[in-house]
Design a protein around this motif. Sequence first.
Motif, PDB file in Angstrom:
ATOM      1  N   GLY A  24      10.140 -46.506 -28.671  1.00  0.00           N
ATOM      2  CA  GLY A  24      10.795 -47.035 -29.857  1.00  0.00           C
ATOM      3  C   GLY A  24      12.205 -47.518 -29.651  1.00  0.00           C
ATOM      4  N   THR A  74       9.933 -54.360 -27.503  1.00  0.00           N
ATOM      5  CA  THR A  74       9.158 -55.478 -28.045  1.00  0.00           C
ATOM      6  C   THR A  74      10.048 -56.410 -28.861  1.00  0.00           C
ATOM      7  N   GLU A  87       0.821 -50.611 -22.030  1.00  0.00           N
ATOM      8  CA  GLU A  87       0.786 -49.630 -23.110  1.00  0.00           C
ATOM      9  C   GLU A  87       0.364 -48.270 -22.566  1.00  0.00           C
ATOM     10  N   ASP A 120       1.691 -53.469 -28.929  1.00  0.00           N
ATOM     11  CA  ASP A 120       2.824 -54.347 -28.637  1.00  0.00           C
ATOM     12  C   ASP A 120       2.365 -55.733 -28.180  1.00  0.00           C
ATOM     13  N   ARG A 158       6.028 -40.770 -31.408  1.00  0.00           N
ATOM     14  CA  ARG A 158       5.868 -42.204 -31.664  1.00  0.00           C
ATOM     15  C   ARG A 158       4.559 -42.427 -32.392  1.00  0.00           C
ATOM     16  N   LYS A 205       2.376 -46.001 -33.827  1.00  0.00           N
ATOM     17  CA  LYS A 205       2.367 -47.452 -33.975  1.00  0.00           C
ATOM     18  C   LYS A 205       0.942 -47.931 -34.186  1.00  0.00           C
ATOM     19  N   GLN A 260       5.459 -48.947 -37.313  1.00  0.00           N
ATOM     20  CA  GLN A 260       6.177 -48.537 -36.105  1.00  0.00           C
ATOM     21  C   GLN A 260       7.042 -47.341 -36.475  1.00  0.00           C
ATOM     22  N   HIS A 298       7.688 -50.330 -41.644  1.00  0.00           N
ATOM     23  CA  HIS A 298       6.396 -50.985 -41.862  1.00  0.00           C
ATOM     24  C   HIS A 298       6.628 -52.322 -42.547  1.00  0.00           C
TER      25      HIS A 298
END
Length: 347
Positions: free
Chosen positions: A17, A21, A42, A49, A284, A286, A301, A309
């Motif tokens: 995070g 990206t 990933e 991502d 995390r 996502k 995220q 969001h």
Amino acid sequence: MTDLAKIPVTVITGFLGSGKTTLIRHLMQNPQGRRLAILVNEFGSVGVDGDILKSCADENCPAENIVELANGCICCTVADDFIPTVEALLAMPQRPDHILIETSGLALPKPLLKAFDWPAIRSRITVDGVIALADAEAVAAGRFAPDPAAVQAQREADDSIDHETPLSEVFEDQIACADIVLLTKADLAGEAGVAAARAIIEAEAPRRLPILAITEGTIDPQVILGLGAAAEDDLAARPSHHDGHDDHEHDDFESVVIELPEIADPEALANAIRRLAREQSILRVKGHVAVTGRPMRLLVQAVGERVRHQFDQPWGERPRQSRLVVIAEHHDIDPAAIRAVLDMPAP
């Protein structure tokens, strides 16, 4: 082929995070005449991502130039995944001018640099630079830099403690391998937070590094692209906790994919994710979620209790499938408990 003919590769590393990206999306929107290719690694089997980046594809970085490797750390699958992927990018009718590699937030960058020494690609690409991203607000809070005095006190109290936590080792290795450190989310940290984070990183770094504060991934590409670091030839200056080991482990972390039904209230989901961070130490979250009555998919995220969001694009012909990737340290993750907090029955 001379060194000047090698295609430069920028490795973008950073903790979960930290904004990798977001930075790459900014570079895609400001290529400065470069034709880009992007390789996204990933953690876990579901890529998020890469999908986000493909939604930003254009003539300077078409969708076919954005490749996901979601089956494990690329430095652990060099022969099977990394080398063939790079060779495929180099064999494209229009070769990229610059390749960006977004590592997993759990990745140690130095083993990846060693992969560039493989004969199949060594004469064709070079590591232009390693850019490490760090969340300024988190670092300022000391989240990834344990107090040496406290660690020493623990050691004296318990002979079994002889190393730092896995999270701090990942953070320190990423900083030690970097050519430039970007302190992200500077707006949230404020001037005092940025100054505190800078001081922590300067203390951790094995050598003097440029440390720049940024917000929303915005930085002049000239600052981080075109460094000419040839990092694959400079490994000795990039110390790692894992030097001397033939491989490294990712067993300290685990991910689980949670499938959800359509939801009615995105903020209720965000509150549930915040609860997960508080009660289960989730690092995390996502993924994409379907919201009842909305044709757009909801991008979620989360880093700890910080949840963002937004609706990013229409579902189109894709099935309205809600999936979240949840990452935690190995001993913290409990799929059944996660589903209970998200109010979902186990599949």
